[in-house]
Write a protein that holds these residues in place. Structure first.
Motif, PDB file in Angstrom:
ATOM      1  N   ALA A 183      -1.507   6.873   2.335  1.00 35.27           N
ATOM      2  CA  ALA A 183      -2.442   7.196   1.250  1.00 35.27           C
ATOM      3  C   ALA A 183      -2.890   8.648   1.304  1.00 35.27           C
ATOM      4  CB  ALA A 183      -3.660   6.273   1.325  1.00 35.27           C
ATOM      5  N   GLY A 184      -2.785   9.281   2.478  1.00 34.92           N
ATOM      6  CA  GLY A 184      -3.239  10.655   2.625  1.00 34.92           C
ATOM      7  C   GLY A 184      -2.283  11.689   2.092  1.00 34.92           C
ATOM      8  N   ARG A 185      -1.115  11.253   1.669  1.00 36.09           N
ATOM      9  CA  ARG A 185      -0.141  12.197   1.107  1.00 36.09           C
ATOM     10  C   ARG A 185      -0.388  12.384  -0.393  1.00 36.09           C
ATOM     11  NH1 ARG A 185       5.645  10.190   3.176  1.00 36.09           N
ATOM     12  NH2 ARG A 185       6.247  12.210   2.272  1.00 36.09           N
ATOM     13  N   ASP A 186       0.138  13.468  -0.926  1.00 33.67           N
ATOM     14  CA  ASP A 186      -0.090  13.824  -2.333  1.00 33.67           C
ATOM     15  C   ASP A 186       0.948  13.137  -3.205  1.00 33.67           C
ATOM     16  OD1 ASP A 186      -0.908  14.956  -4.683  1.00 33.67           O
ATOM     17  OD2 ASP A 186       0.039  16.907  -4.309  1.00 33.67           O
ATOM     18  N   TRP A 187       0.634  11.882  -3.592  1.00 28.74           N
ATOM     19  CA  TRP A 187       1.592  11.090  -4.371  1.00 28.74           C
ATOM     20  C   TRP A 187       1.363  11.240  -5.869  1.00 28.74           C
ATOM     21  CZ3 TRP A 187       5.564   9.250  -1.867  1.00 28.74           C
ATOM     22  CH2 TRP A 187       5.434   8.887  -0.520  1.00 28.74           C
ATOM     23  N   LEU A 188       2.464  11.293  -6.626  1.00 32.16           N
ATOM     24  CA  LEU A 188       2.436  11.056  -8.060  1.00 32.16           C
ATOM     25  C   LEU A 188       2.946   9.632  -8.237  1.00 32.16           C
ATOM     26  CD1 LEU A 188       2.165  11.783 -11.058  1.00 32.16           C
ATOM     27  CD2 LEU A 188       4.522  12.680 -10.955  1.00 32.16           C
ATOM     28  N   ARG A 189       2.063   8.730  -8.586  1.00 31.40           N
ATOM     29  CA  ARG A 189       2.392   7.305  -8.569  1.00 31.40           C
ATOM     30  C   ARG A 189       2.781   6.839  -9.974  1.00 31.40           C
ATOM     31  NH1 ARG A 189      -2.066   4.617  -4.520  1.00 31.40           N
ATOM     32  NH2 ARG A 189      -1.056   2.728  -5.330  1.00 31.40           N
ATOM     33  N   LEU A 190       4.082   6.653 -10.180  1.00 31.44           N
ATOM     34  CA  LEU A 190       4.626   6.181 -11.445  1.00 31.44           C
ATOM     35  C   LEU A 190       5.181   4.765 -11.265  1.00 31.44           C
ATOM     36  CD1 LEU A 190       6.449   9.474 -12.555  1.00 31.44           C
ATOM     37  CD2 LEU A 190       4.143   8.688 -13.135  1.00 31.44           C
ATOM     38  N   ASN A 191       4.469   3.995 -10.488  1.00 33.08           N
ATOM     39  CA  ASN A 191       4.854   2.613 -10.221  1.00 33.08           C
ATOM     40  C   ASN A 191       3.599   1.746 -10.308  1.00 33.08           C
ATOM     41  OD1 ASN A 191       3.628   3.659  -7.936  1.00 33.08           O
ATOM     42  ND2 ASN A 191       4.942   2.555  -6.484  1.00 33.08           N
ATOM     43  N   VAL A 192       3.763   0.475 -10.028  1.00 33.96           N
ATOM     44  CA  VAL A 192       2.600  -0.411 -10.005  1.00 33.96           C
ATOM     45  C   VAL A 192       1.900  -0.258  -8.667  1.00 33.96           C
ATOM     46  CG1 VAL A 192       3.604  -2.024 -11.625  1.00 33.96           C
ATOM     47  CG2 VAL A 192       3.986  -2.372  -9.183  1.00 33.96           C
ATOM     48  N   PRO A 193       0.606  -0.547  -8.610  1.00 37.32           N
ATOM     49  CA  PRO A 193      -0.295  -1.013  -9.678  1.00 37.32           C
ATOM     50  C   PRO A 193      -0.593   0.074 -10.711  1.00 37.32           C
ATOM     51  CG  PRO A 193      -1.529  -0.583  -7.677  1.00 37.32           C
ATOM     52  CD  PRO A 193      -0.084  -0.443  -7.309  1.00 37.32           C
ATOM     53  N   GLY A 194      -0.919  -0.413 -11.914  1.00 34.23           N
ATOM     54  CA  GLY A 194      -1.037   0.490 -13.036  1.00 34.23           C
ATOM     55  C   GLY A 194      -2.170   1.486 -12.962  1.00 34.23           C
ATOM     56  N   HIS A 195      -3.133   1.286 -12.060  1.00 34.54           N
ATOM     57  CA  HIS A 195      -4.221   2.264 -11.968  1.00 34.54           C
ATOM     58  C   HIS A 195      -3.739   3.589 -11.380  1.00 34.54           C
ATOM     59  CE1 HIS A 195      -4.498   1.648  -7.618  1.00 34.54           C
ATOM     60  NE2 HIS A 195      -4.664   0.350  -7.810  1.00 34.54           N
TER      61      HIS A 195
END
Length: 518
Positions: A27-39
């Protein structure tokens, strides 16, 4: 989520929380989250604003490299540590509560025989498991404290008698400890089951902390149980809805392990919560390494009981456990108080504690309240004791409430025996736990049969299609396939009308209608 124990770790390994730690690093990494969960852990979202950024940041889906995907993952190591801590051959992490574990255990039993020997006061999830499995059941009735309306446990001779009349038995299924903290003689019952060639399954939902301190009762696995459901969120401190299922290294392990693993996959979500899983890892670490903290909780609970005894208005329910042959110990972290001895029903005491003092207790019956202290977490118990003793006394304490006849009610007292044990039992109105009606169909047959909804009074004498349980604790008072009696109807309607009363499985809140087999 499961693993087979591969060996013993150094004691220092229990200081780690490999899954939780890996999740936090991820969680501490700089993610661009284009997956689920939708939030997508988006900053400024409603969830972020309400719960805080760490909750959404840690809310990842399963199957992530470096966490739970691949060989020797942090999740694998977390499960190995859990199995080692509880003394299991293998442990499964559950994200649908101990109910999921009970359903799994019930579903694997048909591979071992046709009939399950079941303590009648099991949680309703065990009956749900019977619906899923289609098994028949022979019920062993617990002793009942007639003064408090509480069902306790069963004895090895009672189990032996049930096994003797059930040649196609698959397993024995019991509850220990009870909702009120009564501990059964698991060793004797395990020996009885094994002598008959069947495994012992224990719903140890309320005893996930057992064995982690010398002043706590021994855990069921160490006493010969073969498969144990552990509701880790209850007193072990993981998040609500998280639990574990433990398989012993015993005579039935080789046969049970693949069955449990397959059943687990049937009922576990493919989107198991990372937050719940991490909380199980952290709860294990605290239990395994925090004996001193657990000891402090035990001392706190005992001080509460000592203070209640000294003040003299109320009495301690567990002080009467010695009268029951099925009880060999008590959970010291459960504080059960007989409130009627102090002139107030348990339901009214709970309501007033909640409304006037912002004090929440676990459950109330007509006669008592139950407070619990989690292992490792010491609340402000002085506040509880003070609030308890400022409650009004609207009732005159019934004769014998403090020191009355607590002789166990046994099968000899009632013919078929009392099986409800709902925990919503007798109160100032004298309402007693109802005896179950006769069994006419298996739970599955009744559940899947054509049904009708009729007025509650018209359901008397008909076969129930539903499980109906005064809740909490969720112990069924009527099962699918049982004949509905007038006594059961009165009990459930009175329970529903009580403050905080609820009947799980009822069609409507007041239990005015019931679903019966057509």
């Amino acid at each position: 989520m499961n693993t087979r124990t591969t060996g013993h770790h150094a004691p220092s390994a229990q200081l780690r929380a490999p899954y939780a730690e890996a999740l936090l690093r991820h969680a501490g990494r700089d993610w661009l989250r284009l997956n689920v969960p939708g939030h997508a852990a988006t900053r400024g979202s409603d969830l972020d604003g309400f719960f805080g950024p760490m909750v959404t940041a840690l809310d990842f889906p399963p199957l992530l490299d470096g966490i739970d995907l691949g060989q020797d993952t942090p999740l694998d190591r977390a499960l190995e540590l859990a199995a080692e801590a509880w003394g299991a051959r293998r442990t499964w992490f559950l994200t649908n509560g101990a109910s999921q574990g009970n359903q799994i255990a019930s579903m694997v039993a048909p591979a071992l025989g046709r009939t399950l020997i079941v303590q009648r006061s099991v949680h309703s999830s065990v009956i749900d498991g019977l619906v899923l499995s289609g098994m028949g059941a022979v019920f062993v009735h617990p002793s009942v404290d007639p003064e408090h309306g509480i069902a306790h446990g069963v004895t090895a001779p009672d189990v032996a008698a049930a096994l003797a009349r059930t040649p196609d038995a698959a397993a024995v299924y019991i509850v220990s400890p009870s909702y009120f903290g009564a501990v059964a003689d698991v060793r004797a019952i395990a020996d009885t089951a094994h002598a008959a060639g069947v495994p012992l399954i224990v719903d140890e939902a309320w005893g996930s902390h057992f064995g982690f301190h010398p002043d706590l009762p021994a855990r069921a696995l160490s006493m010969g149980a073969d498969l144990v459901t552990s509701s880790t969120h209850k007193l072990a401190g993981s998040l609500t809805q998280s639990a574990m299922l433990h398989l012993a290294e015993g005579p039935f392990a080789d046969r049970l392990e693949p069955l449990v693993d397959r059943a687990f996959r049937l009922v576990q979500s493919t989107s198991a919560s990372a937050l719940l899983t991490a909380s199980l890892d952290l709860a294990r670490r605290r239990l395994a390494t925090g004996a001193d903290a657990t000891g402090g909780c035990i001392e706190t609970a005992e001080r509460v009981r000592d203070t209640v005894r000294a003040l003299g208005r109320f009495t301690v329910v567990s002080d009467g456990f010695h009268a029951f042959p099925d009880i060999v110990g008590a959970d010291p972290l459960r504080i059960a108080i007989d409130t009627r001895a102090g002139g107030i029903t348990g339901h009214e005491a709970r309501r007033r504690l909640f409304r006037d003092h912002q004090v929440m207790v676990e459950v109330a019956t007509g006669a008592a309240i139950v407070a619990v202290i989690g292992a490792g977490s010491v609340p402000d118990t002085d506040r509880f004791v003070e609030a308890l003793h400022t409650l009004p006394s609207p009732l005159t304490a019934p004769a014998g409430a403090a020191h009355g006849d607590r002789r166990p009610k046994t099968n000899a007292d009632s013919g078929a025996g009392s099986g409800a044990g709902s925990g919503s039992g007798t109160g100032s109105d004298g309402l007693r736990l109802p005896d179950p009606g006769a069994t006419k169909l298996t739970a599955r047959e009744a559940f899947l049969s054509p049904t009708r909804v009729v007025a509650a009074e018209d359901a008397v004498g008909r076969i129930s299609a539903d499980t109906l349980a005064a809740y909490p604790p969720g112990i069924p008072n009527v099962l699918p396939g049982e004949v509905i009696t007038a006594e059961v109807v009165r009990f459930l309607r009175q329970t529903a009308a009580a403050p905080n009363g609820h009947v799980r499985g009822a069609i409507d809140r007041g239990v005015t209608r019931l679903r019966v087999v057509a």
